[in-house]
Write a protein that holds these residues in place. Structure first.
Motif, PDB file in Angstrom:
ATOM      1  N   PHE A 123      57.229 -12.515  36.591  1.00 33.89           N
ATOM      2  CA  PHE A 123      57.441 -12.289  35.173  1.00 33.89           C
ATOM      3  C   PHE A 123      58.686 -13.051  34.728  1.00 33.89           C
ATOM      4  CE2 PHE A 123      58.944  -9.821  31.524  1.00 33.89           C
ATOM      5  CZ  PHE A 123      57.772  -9.716  30.789  1.00 33.89           C
ATOM      6  N   GLN A 124      58.556 -13.876  33.720  1.00 33.05           N
ATOM      7  CA  GLN A 124      59.637 -14.751  33.262  1.00 33.05           C
ATOM      8  C   GLN A 124      60.428 -14.108  32.128  1.00 33.05           C
ATOM      9  OE1 GLN A 124      60.087 -18.090  34.679  1.00 33.05           O
ATOM     10  NE2 GLN A 124      58.864 -16.928  36.133  1.00 33.05           N
ATOM     11  N   ILE A 125      61.733 -14.021  32.301  1.00 37.12           N
ATOM     12  CA  ILE A 125      62.615 -13.552  31.234  1.00 37.12           C
ATOM     13  C   ILE A 125      63.400 -14.775  30.755  1.00 37.12           C
ATOM     14  CG2 ILE A 125      64.501 -12.013  30.593  1.00 37.12           C
ATOM     15  CD1 ILE A 125      63.574 -10.214  32.982  1.00 37.12           C
ATOM     16  N   ILE A 126      62.973 -15.302  29.625  1.00 34.08           N
ATOM     17  CA  ILE A 126      63.578 -16.523  29.082  1.00 34.08           C
ATOM     18  C   ILE A 126      64.645 -16.135  28.065  1.00 34.08           C
ATOM     19  CG2 ILE A 126      63.148 -18.642  27.784  1.00 34.08           C
ATOM     20  CD1 ILE A 126      60.303 -18.615  28.983  1.00 34.08           C
ATOM     21  N   PRO A 127      65.898 -16.478  28.342  1.00 33.65           N
ATOM     22  CA  PRO A 127      66.969 -16.153  27.404  1.00 33.65           C
ATOM     23  C   PRO A 127      66.806 -16.907  26.082  1.00 33.65           C
ATOM     24  CG  PRO A 127      67.869 -16.752  29.539  1.00 33.65           C
ATOM     25  CD  PRO A 127      66.418 -17.116  29.553  1.00 33.65           C
ATOM     26  N   SER A 128      66.915 -16.175  25.002  1.00 34.33           N
ATOM     27  CA  SER A 128      66.950 -16.773  23.675  1.00 34.33           C
ATOM     28  C   SER A 128      68.409 -16.793  23.240  1.00 34.33           C
ATOM     29  CB  SER A 128      66.104 -15.950  22.699  1.00 34.33           C
ATOM     30  OG  SER A 128      66.248 -16.446  21.386  1.00 34.33           O
ATOM     31  N   VAL A 129      68.992 -17.982  23.213  1.00 36.27           N
ATOM     32  CA  VAL A 129      70.418 -18.132  22.929  1.00 36.27           C
ATOM     33  C   VAL A 129      70.609 -18.238  21.424  1.00 36.27           C
ATOM     34  CG1 VAL A 129      72.492 -19.514  23.345  1.00 36.27           C
ATOM     35  CG2 VAL A 129      70.760 -19.254  25.154  1.00 36.27           C
ATOM     36  N   ARG A 130      71.052 -17.128  20.835  1.00 40.02           N
ATOM     37  CA  ARG A 130      71.301 -17.070  19.394  1.00 40.02           C
ATOM     38  C   ARG A 130      72.751 -17.368  19.054  1.00 40.02           C
ATOM     39  NH1 ARG A 130      69.288 -11.637  17.204  1.00 40.02           N
ATOM     40  NH2 ARG A 130      70.124 -12.570  15.335  1.00 40.02           N
ATOM     41  N   GLU A 131      73.621 -17.249  20.052  1.00 43.26           N
ATOM     42  CA  GLU A 131      75.035 -17.582  19.880  1.00 43.26           C
ATOM     43  C   GLU A 131      75.427 -18.493  21.033  1.00 43.26           C
ATOM     44  OE1 GLU A 131      77.567 -14.179  19.358  1.00 43.26           O
ATOM     45  OE2 GLU A 131      75.989 -13.082  18.316  1.00 43.26           O
ATOM     46  N   LEU A 132      75.964 -19.666  20.712  1.00 43.00           N
ATOM     47  CA  LEU A 132      76.268 -20.649  21.751  1.00 43.00           C
ATOM     48  C   LEU A 132      77.289 -20.153  22.765  1.00 43.00           C
ATOM     49  CD1 LEU A 132      76.179 -23.995  19.752  1.00 43.00           C
ATOM     50  CD2 LEU A 132      74.425 -22.973  21.220  1.00 43.00           C
ATOM     51  N   LYS A 133      78.100 -19.167  22.411  1.00 42.40           N
ATOM     52  CA  LYS A 133      79.047 -18.615  23.372  1.00 42.40           C
ATOM     53  C   LYS A 133      78.334 -17.968  24.561  1.00 42.40           C
ATOM     54  CE  LYS A 133      79.600 -14.101  21.149  1.00 42.40           C
ATOM     55  NZ  LYS A 133      80.520 -13.193  20.483  1.00 42.40           N
ATOM     56  N   ASN A 134      77.041 -17.681  24.416  1.00 40.20           N
ATOM     57  CA  ASN A 134      76.252 -17.060  25.489  1.00 40.20           C
ATOM     58  C   ASN A 134      75.454 -18.064  26.317  1.00 40.20           C
ATOM     59  OD1 ASN A 134      77.072 -14.458  24.722  1.00 40.20           O
ATOM     60  ND2 ASN A 134      75.516 -14.425  23.117  1.00 40.20           N
ATOM     61  N   LEU A 135      75.604 -19.342  26.025  1.00 38.88           N
ATOM     62  CA  LEU A 135      74.804 -20.347  26.725  1.00 38.88           C
ATOM     63  C   LEU A 135      75.075 -20.344  28.227  1.00 38.88           C
ATOM     64  CD1 LEU A 135      72.742 -22.624  26.657  1.00 38.88           C
ATOM     65  CD2 LEU A 135      74.627 -24.217  26.211  1.00 38.88           C
ATOM     66  N   ASP A 136      76.320 -20.263  28.623  1.00 37.06           N
ATOM     67  CA  ASP A 136      76.639 -20.297  30.053  1.00 37.06           C
ATOM     68  C   ASP A 136      75.960 -19.143  30.792  1.00 37.06           C
ATOM     69  OD1 ASP A 136      78.077 -21.728  32.137  1.00 37.06           O
ATOM     70  OD2 ASP A 136      79.194 -19.851  32.361  1.00 37.06           O
ATOM     71  N   THR A 137      75.979 -17.965  30.207  1.00 39.81           N
ATOM     72  CA  THR A 137      75.296 -16.812  30.807  1.00 39.81           C
ATOM     73  C   THR A 137      73.798 -17.080  30.909  1.00 39.81           C
ATOM     74  OG1 THR A 137      76.952 -15.327  29.853  1.00 39.81           O
ATOM     75  CG2 THR A 137      74.896 -14.324  30.591  1.00 39.81           C
ATOM     76  N   ALA A 138      73.227 -17.644  29.872  1.00 34.79           N
ATOM     77  CA  ALA A 138      71.792 -17.933  29.866  1.00 34.79           C
ATOM     78  C   ALA A 138      71.413 -18.947  30.940  1.00 34.79           C
ATOM     79  CB  ALA A 138      71.361 -18.449  28.497  1.00 34.79           C
ATOM     80  N   LEU A 139      72.310 -19.866  31.221  1.00 38.06           N
ATOM     81  CA  LEU A 139      72.004 -20.911  32.199  1.00 38.06           C
ATOM     82  C   LEU A 139      71.968 -20.394  33.635  1.00 38.06           C
ATOM     83  CD1 LEU A 139      74.038 -23.849  30.668  1.00 38.06           C
ATOM     84  CD2 LEU A 139      71.557 -23.529  30.674  1.00 38.06           C
ATOM     85  N   ASN A 140      72.342 -19.151  33.840  1.00 39.22           N
ATOM     86  CA  ASN A 140      72.261 -18.541  35.164  1.00 39.22           C
ATOM     87  C   ASN A 140      70.973 -17.765  35.379  1.00 39.22           C
ATOM     88  OD1 ASN A 140      74.819 -19.453  36.023  1.00 39.22           O
ATOM     89  ND2 ASN A 140      75.797 -17.812  34.858  1.00 39.22           N
TER      90      ASN A 140
END
Length: 190
Positions: A11-28
């Motif tokens: 099951f894929q949980i794809i981060p939806s980055v609505r605030e660029l400050k969260n991009l680094d977290t999403a990239l993990n």
């Protein structure tokens, strides 16, 4: 020619980055994809480069990319200039343009009332896409079986998927994944 389908296992949980400050977290995240929901033509190229350098593919909703047009030239830019990996669209005509360019696509379907459900079911017969996104969560759960009768590809759920319980329900219902802006869910494995 059938478009290449999304090939995922768990099951894929794809981060939806609505605030660029969260991009680094999403990239993990474990899915291998990041949905850039807050970008514009001035920063998209760098954001895509950053995601690709961290091993993540980039998904964008063409309607949410600030400053981007809504025509074939804009879609060529997404492919050739910005190197986006997958594009979300809610218009069948836009999906056709993207498909002719050999872009991977997600057909975004908003289930807001019975008319929208009937129209979407009718449109499913004329669209060829990599995957389908049904939204919001509650209606997606209810109507997934009707859409599965018409499309044998992958289904994602979005819109108010904000708890582990909802993720589990989505997986059990038959969805292959979700796109969510709820950061606390990005690292989960379901």
């Amino acid at each position: 020619m059938k478009e290449e389908r999304y090939q995922g296992g768990e099951f894929q949980i794809i981060p939806s980055v609505r605030e660029l400050k969260n991009l680094d977290t999403a990239l993990n995240n474990h899915s291998g994809y990041v949905l850039l929901s807050e970008c514009h033509i001035g920063n998209l190229r760098q954001l895509v480069h950053t995601c690709h350098s961290r091993g993540q593919k980039v998904v964008v909703n063409h309607e949410l990319v600030g400053g981007l047009g809504n025509d074939k030239a804009a879609f060529q830019m997404l492919k050739n200039l910005y190197h986006v990996d997958m594009v979300i669209a809610s218009s069948v005509s836009k999906l056709h343009i993207l498909q002719k360019m050999n872009m991977k696509t997600i057909f975004r379907i908003s289930l807001i009332d019975s008319i929208s459900v009937d129209n979407a079911l009718r449109m499913m017969k004329e669209v060829n896409c990599s995957a389908v996104e049904l939204r919001p969560y509650y209606h997606a759960m209810e109507f997934l079986p009707k859409f599965q009768d018409l499309f044998d590809g992958e289904f994602f759920v979005a819109g108010f998927v904000n708890s582990k319980e909802k993720l589990m329900n989505c997986k059990e219902a038959g969805f292959q994944g979700t796109m969510t802006s709820t950061k606390e869910l990005w690292e989960l494995k379901i």
